[in-house]
Design a protein around this motif. Structure first.
Motif, PDB file in Angstrom:
ATOM      1  N   ILE A 191       7.916  -2.128  28.549  1.00 38.88           N
ATOM      2  CA  ILE A 191       7.639  -0.723  28.847  1.00 38.88           C
ATOM      3  C   ILE A 191       6.138  -0.466  28.825  1.00 38.88           C
ATOM      4  CG2 ILE A 191       8.105   1.653  28.180  1.00 38.88           C
ATOM      5  CD1 ILE A 191      10.507   0.040  29.292  1.00 38.88           C
ATOM      6  N   ALA A 192       5.411  -1.149  27.944  1.00 38.27           N
ATOM      7  CA  ALA A 192       3.945  -1.048  27.962  1.00 38.27           C
ATOM      8  C   ALA A 192       3.387  -1.596  29.275  1.00 38.27           C
ATOM      9  CB  ALA A 192       3.349  -1.802  26.772  1.00 38.27           C
ATOM     10  N   LEU A 193       3.980  -2.684  29.759  1.00 34.60           N
ATOM     11  CA  LEU A 193       3.568  -3.229  31.049  1.00 34.60           C
ATOM     12  C   LEU A 193       3.808  -2.221  32.164  1.00 34.60           C
ATOM     13  CD1 LEU A 193       2.738  -5.560  32.952  1.00 34.60           C
ATOM     14  CD2 LEU A 193       5.116  -6.340  32.872  1.00 34.60           C
ATOM     15  N   SER A 194       4.964  -1.579  32.133  1.00 36.67           N
ATOM     16  CA  SER A 194       5.272  -0.561  33.145  1.00 36.67           C
ATOM     17  C   SER A 194       4.288   0.594  33.083  1.00 36.67           C
ATOM     18  CB  SER A 194       6.702  -0.053  32.936  1.00 36.67           C
ATOM     19  OG  SER A 194       7.009   1.009  33.816  1.00 36.67           O
ATOM     20  N   ARG A 195       3.960   1.029  31.878  1.00 36.80           N
ATOM     21  CA  ARG A 195       3.015   2.159  31.720  1.00 36.80           C
ATOM     22  C   ARG A 195       1.622   1.767  32.195  1.00 36.80           C
ATOM     23  NH1 ARG A 195       0.726   6.173  32.250  1.00 36.80           N
ATOM     24  NH2 ARG A 195       0.250   7.800  30.711  1.00 36.80           N
ATOM     25  N   ALA A 196       1.250   0.503  31.975  1.00 40.49           N
ATOM     26  CA  ALA A 196      -0.086   0.044  32.337  1.00 40.49           C
ATOM     27  C   ALA A 196      -0.283  -0.077  33.842  1.00 40.49           C
ATOM     28  CB  ALA A 196      -0.371  -1.298  31.676  1.00 40.49           C
ATOM     29  N   ARG A 197       0.795  -0.075  34.607  1.00 37.87           N
ATOM     30  CA  ARG A 197       0.673  -0.200  36.054  1.00 37.87           C
ATOM     31  C   ARG A 197       0.127   1.056  36.713  1.00 37.87           C
ATOM     32  NH1 ARG A 197       6.359  -3.526  36.906  1.00 37.87           N
ATOM     33  NH2 ARG A 197       5.465  -5.618  36.633  1.00 37.87           N
ATOM     34  N   GLY A 198       0.015   2.132  35.929  1.00 37.03           N
ATOM     35  CA  GLY A 198      -0.714   3.304  36.377  1.00 37.03           C
ATOM     36  C   GLY A 198      -0.057   4.121  37.463  1.00 37.03           C
ATOM     37  N   ARG A 199       1.273   4.230  37.438  1.00 38.24           N
ATOM     38  CA  ARG A 199       1.956   5.040  38.449  1.00 38.24           C
ATOM     39  C   ARG A 199       1.974   6.519  38.082  1.00 38.24           C
ATOM     40  NH1 ARG A 199       5.733   0.518  38.232  1.00 38.24           N
ATOM     41  NH2 ARG A 199       5.593  -0.720  40.144  1.00 38.24           N
ATOM     42  N   GLY A 200       1.448   6.875  36.943  1.00 32.79           N
ATOM     43  CA  GLY A 200       1.467   8.267  36.511  1.00 32.79           C
ATOM     44  C   GLY A 200       2.535   8.486  35.475  1.00 32.79           C
ATOM     45  N   VAL A 201       2.258   9.419  34.564  1.00 32.76           N
ATOM     46  CA  VAL A 201       3.180   9.620  33.446  1.00 32.76           C
ATOM     47  C   VAL A 201       4.514  10.186  33.923  1.00 32.76           C
ATOM     48  CG1 VAL A 201       2.336  11.948  32.893  1.00 32.76           C
ATOM     49  CG2 VAL A 201       3.347  10.514  31.097  1.00 32.76           C
ATOM     50  N   GLY A 202       4.512  11.030  34.964  1.00 28.88           N
ATOM     51  CA  GLY A 202       5.760  11.576  35.480  1.00 28.88           C
ATOM     52  C   GLY A 202       6.649  10.496  36.061  1.00 28.88           C
ATOM     53  N   GLU A 203       6.060   9.627  36.862  1.00 30.81           N
ATOM     54  CA  GLU A 203       6.820   8.521  37.436  1.00 30.81           C
ATOM     55  C   GLU A 203       7.295   7.568  36.349  1.00 30.81           C
ATOM     56  OE1 GLU A 203       8.485   5.841  40.273  1.00 30.81           O
ATOM     57  OE2 GLU A 203       8.054   7.993  40.208  1.00 30.81           O
ATOM     58  N   PHE A 204       6.479   7.355  35.331  1.00 31.70           N
ATOM     59  CA  PHE A 204       6.871   6.485  34.222  1.00 31.70           C
ATOM     60  C   PHE A 204       8.136   7.002  33.555  1.00 31.70           C
ATOM     61  CE2 PHE A 204       6.734   6.018  29.566  1.00 31.70           C
ATOM     62  CZ  PHE A 204       6.859   4.637  29.455  1.00 31.70           C
ATOM     63  N   PHE A 205       8.158   8.294  33.203  1.00 34.71           N
ATOM     64  CA  PHE A 205       9.334   8.843  32.529  1.00 34.71           C
ATOM     65  C   PHE A 205      10.539   8.905  33.460  1.00 34.71           C
ATOM     66  CE2 PHE A 205       6.272  10.759  29.422  1.00 34.71           C
ATOM     67  CZ  PHE A 205       6.779  10.103  28.319  1.00 34.71           C
ATOM     68  N   ALA A 206      10.312   9.160  34.744  1.00 42.68           N
ATOM     69  CA  ALA A 206      11.424   9.189  35.696  1.00 42.68           C
ATOM     70  C   ALA A 206      12.101   7.829  35.776  1.00 42.68           C
ATOM     71  CB  ALA A 206      10.920   9.617  37.076  1.00 42.68           C
ATOM     72  N   ARG A 207      11.306   6.766  35.829  1.00 45.38           N
ATOM     73  CA  ARG A 207      11.874   5.420  35.871  1.00 45.38           C
ATOM     74  C   ARG A 207      12.658   5.100  34.613  1.00 45.38           C
ATOM     75  NH1 ARG A 207       9.831   1.292  39.272  1.00 45.38           N
ATOM     76  NH2 ARG A 207       8.562   2.114  40.965  1.00 45.38           N
ATOM     77  N   ARG A 208      12.142   5.498  33.478  1.00 44.82           N
ATOM     78  CA  ARG A 208      12.829   5.211  32.223  1.00 44.82           C
ATOM     79  C   ARG A 208      14.152   5.985  32.147  1.00 44.82           C
ATOM     80  NH1 ARG A 208       9.799   2.295  32.986  1.00 44.82           N
ATOM     81  NH2 ARG A 208      11.752   1.124  33.134  1.00 44.82           N
ATOM     82  N   ALA A 209      14.126   7.245  32.576  1.00 46.29           N
ATOM     83  CA  ALA A 209      15.350   8.050  32.525  1.00 46.29           C
ATOM     84  C   ALA A 209      16.401   7.500  33.477  1.00 46.29           C
ATOM     85  CB  ALA A 209      15.025   9.506  32.864  1.00 46.29           C
ATOM     86  N   VAL A 210      15.992   7.113  34.672  1.00 47.33           N
ATOM     87  CA  VAL A 210      16.932   6.587  35.654  1.00 47.33           C
ATOM     88  C   VAL A 210      17.565   5.289  35.170  1.00 47.33           C
ATOM     89  CG1 VAL A 210      17.060   5.530  37.948  1.00 47.33           C
ATOM     90  CG2 VAL A 210      15.949   7.742  37.661  1.00 47.33           C
ATOM     91  N   ARG A 211      16.799   4.508  34.415  1.00 51.96           N
ATOM     92  CA  ARG A 211      17.336   3.226  33.960  1.00 51.96           C
ATOM     93  C   ARG A 211      18.434   3.384  32.924  1.00 51.96           C
ATOM     94  NH1 ARG A 211      19.958  -0.213  33.812  1.00 51.96           N
ATOM     95  NH2 ARG A 211      19.648  -2.435  33.357  1.00 51.96           N
ATOM     96  N   ILE A 212      18.329   4.368  32.035  1.00 55.13           N
ATOM     97  CA  ILE A 212      19.315   4.424  30.951  1.00 55.13           C
ATOM     98  C   ILE A 212      20.288   5.606  31.055  1.00 55.13           C
ATOM     99  CG2 ILE A 212      17.760   3.231  29.371  1.00 55.13           C
ATOM    100  CD1 ILE A 212      17.386   5.852  27.884  1.00 55.13           C
TER     101      ILE A 212
END
Length: 360
Positions: free
Chosen positions: A74-95
């Motif tokens: 998840i740190a790797l995903s956050r470091a890719r710099g897609r933006g905090v909104g996109e980061f949380f959207a991806r996490r929510a969609v996954r679980i």
């Protein structure tokens, strides 16, 4: 020929570190997560079947392994710099979609079937709906459907594995915030938070700090999760060596056997699972179809259904254990094929269209 030789020579000299050797697109971490999910199922088999608590410690250690892996990825995903909104959207969609579906399946398939055919107690549509609605926020506020599962070894609870998901998402929130704070404070804020979580967990276990149970649990899980995050931050400096892997395994085993506070094994556990994700030749397992999450969320209600039939019948524990795997795996496949993968693909298409519209 010369360029090819140069490329091969460079690949041979790739840094023997976590960051140098862990290919995000080709590793054995999915296989490890599958193994950890099955380990949770195995740990529950004794308790849910009424065979005692011999394997109970396995479950928390498997969950700790999950959190260590998540902390890194998840740190790797956050470091890719897609933006905090996109980061949380991806996490929510996954679980979340699969989580919501399993609530509905339990409330409107498992529970009425258990009531009608297995004598599990009274069920009604309103009781099923209330179970879904009260738990839909990811926090399991109502683990029971009143009046059901009263006469089995682990009474009342329909899905005791789901409790970790709220803590998992809370850790995602921490990563999202750390990504913002790191702009100013760098890795120091992560180190400080990990040290605080580990200290609170250890002092709570030792009875030296009066921490409420929920916060103590979160501190422990956060300590494991941030151990994975710290490994990500130091990925280009931490070597992958057989001796270190064995030492990490020895530390985890020593903490487990001694009964010491588990959080102190966080760094060793993180190093162990991430290194195994590199060195184990299991890259094909789960590379295209990852059913580990499905196994984790469906195994417990399946085992409770089996307990209605087999508990106290005198059958050896291997019978409900094997049956639980046989029944859970198809449900996990269905969750992946019809819920998890479609949800992630739909989100990727939506994100792609949004980025395209933004560039137009």
């Amino acid at each position: 020929m010369v360029p090819d030789l140069i490329l091969r020579d460079r690949s041979r000299r790739a840094p023997a570190t976590i960051g140098g050797r862990l290919d995000p697109g080709s590793n054995s971490l999915n296989a490890l997560r599958l193994g950890l999910a099955l380990l949770v199922l195995i740990a529950h088999a004794w308790e849910l079947g009424g065979y005692g608590l011999q394997t109970k410690p396995l479950g928390p250690w498997a969950v700790a392994g999950f959190f260590c892996i998540s902390g890194y990825l998840i740190a790797l995903s956050r470091a890719r710099g897609r933006g905090v909104g996109e980061f949380f959207a991806r996490r929510a969609v996954r679980i979340y979609p699969a989580f919501l579906v399993v609530l509905v399946v339990v409330a409107f398939a498992f529970a009425p079937a258990a009531s009608a055919f297995l004598g599990a107690g009274p069920w009604s549509p309103s009781a099923g709906a209330l179970y879904v609605l009260r738990n839909a926020g990811l926090w399991i506020a109502q683990p029971t459907i009143p009046g059901m599962l009263a006469d089995i070894p682990y009474p009342g609870v329909w899905n005791g594995s789901l409790w970790t998901l709220a803590f998992e998402f809370a850790c995602y929130v921490v990563t999202g915030l750390l990504g913002c704070l790191a702009v100013r404070w760098g890795a120091r804020i992560t180190v400080a938070l990990w040290a605080g979580a580990m200290t609170a967990s250890v002092l709570s276990v030792l009875g030296l700090l009066p921490v409420p149970g929920t916060l103590a649990t979160f501190a422990t899980l956060l300590a494991f999760y941030l151990s994975g995050t710290l490994l990500f931050l130091g990925r280009d400096r931490v070597p992958v060596r057989p001796g270190l892997i064995m030492a990490a395994a020895a530390v985890v085993a020593a903490v487990a056997i001694s009964g010491a506070p588990t959080a102190i094994a966080g760094p060793a556990m993180a190093y162990l699972v991430l290194s195994l994700g590199i060195v184990l030749p299991l890259r094909r397992i789960g590379a295209r179809n990852d059913i580990s999450y499905g196994i984790y969320i469906y195994a417990f209600p399946v085992q409770q259904m089996l307990a209605l039939v087999l508990a106290e019948r005198g059958v050896p524990v291997v019978v409900p254990l094997v049956l639980a795997i046989v029944v859970t795996v198809p449900l996990a496949w269905a969750s992946w094929l019809f819920v998890e993968r479609p949800a992630m693909r739909a989100h990727r298409r939506w994100s792609s269209r949004r980025r395209t519209a933004g560039l137009a």
